[in-house]
Design an enzyme around this catalytic site. Structure first.
Site: not given
Ligand code: IPE
Ligand code: IPE
Ligand code: MG
Length: 244
Positions: A16, A64
């Site tokens: 991330d 996502n």
């Protein structure tokens, strides 16, 4: 430093912070993803050298898909570039590539070379590299439950036979070693729907470093932290120590 008996057999990473890395460098988000792909190359190599049995990378979550279409397209292109460009690295280093998640949702330009490399590397035994793509932990638990329900309805298994072991084996990660260490970069401290079942007894490691800046030294720091953990699995410290 790296005592092999104290290494995780299976490490998973929530990669991330690409977007924030780019922002801090005055670059568009996609440049963060490009740098992130470089970090993937470095970490896969380091993991292999270190002797891990399995490395699972959260590359794209089921959620996502909700990102802007241009960003999704860039991520898919980077995935394609990765599997095309890393083919010899993966084959030469005896790495088996697998994927978890709803891989059939990937565009063919990414899925086709991915499928080809998974097939060609299937016999490799040095380390398993598992890419989580269009992956969701809840989605994968539901899929396993549905598959078991269907097998039950067909009369192939008896509901009483469904236990933890059988359930775990029905997950897409069923063939991987138990998850020992779960790392998340970028300072966020949540699972974001990653490996919910598998993380039951994983050690967790969080670092502020954004994924594009996560290199070999950072990996070693995580492994070093893991080395110092006492894993009790519900027992007492005394029980663990007397068992040696
Ligand atoms: C991780 O970086 C990459 C993916 C989720 C695909 P992010 O893109 O989430 O970066 P931040 O969290 O916005 O900084
Ligand atoms: C998790 O990161 C997914 C990946 C790293 C691929 P996100 O950036 O998508 O997670 P949230 O949305 O901040 O929880
Ligand atoms: Mg993020």
């Amino acid at each position: 430093m790296l005592d092999p008996s104290k290494l995780p057999r299976h490490l998973a990473i929530i990669m991330d912070g690409n977007g924030r890395w780019a922002q801090e460098h005055g670059l568009p988000r996609v440049e963060g993803h490009r740098e992130g792909a470089k970090a993937v190359r470095e970490i896969v190599r380091a993991a292999r050298e270190t002797g891990l049995r399995a490395l699972t990378l959260y590359a794209f979550s089921a959620q996502n898909w909700q990102r802007p279409p241009e960003e999704v397209a860039t991520l898919m292109q980077l995935l394609r570039d990765y599997v095309v460009e890393e083919r010899s690295e993966i084959m030469d280093n005896d790495i088996r590539l697998i994927a978890i998640g709803e891989v059939e949702r990937l565009p063919p330009y990414a899925k086709d070379p991915l499928d080809a490399l998974m097939a060609d590397s299937a016999g490799n035994g040095g380390m398993t590299l598992c890419l989580a793509l269009s992956y969701g932990g809840r989605e994968s638990i539901v899929a396993a439950a549905r598959a078991l329900a269907e097998a039950t309805a067909r009369g192939e298994i008896n509901p009483a036979q469904i236990d933890e072991e059988k359930f775990g084996a029905s997950l897409q990660t069923g063939g991987l070693p138990q998850l020992d260490l779960l790392v998340r970069t970028s300072g966020e401290e949540r699972l974001s729907n990653f490996l919910l079942w598998e993380a039951a007894y994983a050690e967790l490691y969080f670092t502020e470093t954004y994924w594009p800046a996560f290199g070999k030294a950072e990996l070693y720091a995580a492994l070093e932290s893991f080395r110092g953990r006492e894993r009790r699995f519900g027992r007492t410290r005394e029980q663990i120590r007397s068992a040696g």
